[in-house]
Design a protein around this motif. Sequence first.
Motif, short mmCIF file in Angstrom:
data_model
loop_
_atom_site.label_atom_id
_atom_site.label_comp_id
_atom_site.label_asym_id
_atom_site.label_seq_id
_atom_site.Cartn_x
_atom_site.Cartn_y
_atom_site.Cartn_z
N THR A 186 82.62 124.79 -39.66
CA THR A 186 83.67 124.52 -38.66
C THR A 186 84.06 123.05 -38.61
O THR A 186 85.00 122.68 -37.90
N GLY A 187 83.29 122.20 -39.29
CA GLY A 187 83.61 120.76 -39.31
C GLY A 187 83.00 119.98 -38.16
O GLY A 187 83.18 118.77 -38.07
N ARG A 188 82.26 120.66 -37.27
CA ARG A 188 81.79 119.97 -36.05
C ARG A 188 80.91 118.76 -36.35
O ARG A 188 81.01 117.74 -35.66
N MET A 189 80.02 118.88 -37.34
CA MET A 189 79.11 117.76 -37.64
C MET A 189 79.91 116.54 -38.09
O MET A 189 79.69 115.43 -37.60
N GLY A 190 80.85 116.74 -39.00
CA GLY A 190 81.64 115.61 -39.51
C GLY A 190 82.50 114.97 -38.42
O GLY A 190 82.63 113.74 -38.35
N PHE A 191 83.09 115.80 -37.55
CA PHE A 191 83.92 115.27 -36.47
C PHE A 191 83.06 114.48 -35.48
O PHE A 191 83.49 113.46 -34.94
N ALA A 192 81.82 114.97 -35.25
CA ALA A 192 80.91 114.25 -34.33
C ALA A 192 80.54 112.89 -34.91
O ALA A 192 80.49 111.88 -34.19
N ILE A 193 80.31 112.84 -36.23
CA ILE A 193 79.99 111.54 -36.85
C ILE A 193 81.19 110.60 -36.76
O ILE A 193 81.05 109.41 -36.50
N ALA A 194 82.39 111.16 -36.95
CA ALA A 194 83.60 110.34 -36.85
C ALA A 194 83.70 109.70 -35.47
O ALA A 194 84.00 108.50 -35.32
N GLY A 203 73.02 124.84 -37.74
CA GLY A 203 73.91 125.55 -38.67
C GLY A 203 75.36 125.62 -38.26
O GLY A 203 75.80 124.98 -37.31
N PHE A 204 76.10 126.44 -39.02
CA PHE A 204 77.55 126.52 -38.91
C PHE A 204 78.02 126.84 -37.49
O PHE A 204 77.59 127.82 -36.89
N GLY A 205 78.89 125.99 -36.97
CA GLY A 205 79.55 126.28 -35.71
C GLY A 205 78.73 125.94 -34.47
O GLY A 205 79.27 125.89 -33.37
N ALA A 206 77.42 125.69 -34.61
CA ALA A 206 76.61 125.38 -33.43
C ALA A 206 76.99 124.00 -32.89
O ALA A 206 77.48 123.14 -33.63
N SER A 207 76.75 123.78 -31.56
CA SER A 207 77.04 122.45 -31.02
C SER A 207 75.84 121.54 -31.19
O SER A 207 75.91 120.33 -30.98
N THR A 208 74.70 122.14 -31.56
CA THR A 208 73.48 121.36 -31.78
C THR A 208 73.03 121.51 -33.23
O THR A 208 73.54 122.36 -33.96
N ASN A 209 72.05 120.69 -33.59
CA ASN A 209 71.48 120.81 -34.93
C ASN A 209 70.05 120.24 -34.90
O ASN A 209 69.71 119.45 -34.03
N LEU A 260 64.18 114.85 -36.69
CA LEU A 260 64.71 114.66 -35.34
C LEU A 260 64.56 115.96 -34.55
O LEU A 260 64.59 117.05 -35.12
N ALA A 261 64.43 115.82 -33.23
CA ALA A 261 64.34 117.01 -32.37
C ALA A 261 65.70 117.72 -32.35
O ALA A 261 66.71 117.15 -32.79
N LEU A 262 65.73 118.93 -31.83
CA LEU A 262 66.99 119.64 -31.64
C LEU A 262 67.87 118.81 -30.71
O LEU A 262 67.41 118.42 -29.63
N MET A 263 69.07 118.47 -31.13
CA MET A 263 69.95 117.68 -30.26
C MET A 263 71.41 117.97 -30.60
O MET A 263 71.69 118.66 -31.59
N SER A 264 72.33 117.46 -29.78
CA SER A 264 73.75 117.72 -30.02
C SER A 264 74.17 117.07 -31.34
O SER A 264 73.57 116.08 -31.77
N LYS A 265 75.23 117.61 -31.93
CA LYS A 265 75.72 117.04 -33.17
C LYS A 265 76.22 115.61 -32.94
O LYS A 265 76.10 114.76 -33.82
N LEU A 266 76.73 115.33 -31.72
CA LEU A 266 77.17 113.96 -31.43
C LEU A 266 75.97 113.02 -31.40
O LEU A 266 76.02 111.91 -31.95
N ALA A 267 74.86 113.48 -30.80
CA ALA A 267 73.66 112.63 -30.76
C ALA A 267 73.15 112.38 -32.18
O ALA A 267 72.73 111.26 -32.52
N ILE A 268 73.22 113.40 -33.04
CA ILE A 268 72.81 113.21 -34.45
C ILE A 268 73.77 112.23 -35.14
O ILE A 268 73.34 111.35 -35.88
#
Length: 215
Positions: free
Chosen positions: A30-38, A179-185, A199-207
């Motif tokens: 879904t692109g969530r991880m890349g958008f969170a890093i951006a 994984g795909f589409g989740a708000s956490t990783n 790293l512990a389970l955390m939001s993609k933005l925190a990662i």
Amino acid sequence: MKKAKAKVVITAGPTREHLDPVRFLSNPSTGRMGFAIAKAAVERGFEVTLIAGPVALKTPKGVKRIDVVSAREMCAAAVEEAKAADVFIATAAVADWRPAKCAARKLKKDEMSSVLKLVRNPDILKTVNATVKRKGNSDLKLVGFAAETGNPICEAARKCREKGLEFIVANDVTAKGAGFGASTNRVVILDKFGNRKALALMSKLAIGRRIMSLV
Ligand code: CTP
């Protein structure tokens, strides 16, 4: 003259490999991880270019976005943007194969065979390494992701080495909350020296923020 801001280029989302205008091969990214890093990179004061496959996400504020469809389009945009970049982060789930032929019009089912001939797509990280980092922009830092089903460590270490990365962010896409589409990783970061940090389970933005502080 020194640039005012360091530049980061990020790939995100899936690619689509069409066999005709209405059919394609792809994956559930879904692109969530890349958008969170951006977003995290803008917060850190980077100039950010996001090269996105087909996703349904809003562009984070302050980010330059380039939309692409196929792996080859993503690769061409990545090479172009990486030339003036300081960091290149590949989060995209790039389709490794594409149909050998793409028809200009919709194929009728009777025109299709039950066997689809595929050809390999370029590896974007390897291409950026070979054509940008080793040919002019030697200070460019490369960062990758490794999405695996099951224990990702061995495979991630191999990819980190083979793709010339500073570090790789590994995750098991079948793990709960990942994984795909989740708000956490839940990820493990492996660097080129063999250091490893889970790293512990955390939001993609925190990662994303953790990744940008390493960068
Ligand atoms: N990647 C890339 N270009 C590709 C495939 C992958 O740039 N054609 C990048 C991904 O964005 C990711 C890293 O390489 O940062 C690892 O991707 P992954 O799909 O886990 O691995 P592959 O290299 O495709 O290897 P395999 O299919 O053997 O798992």
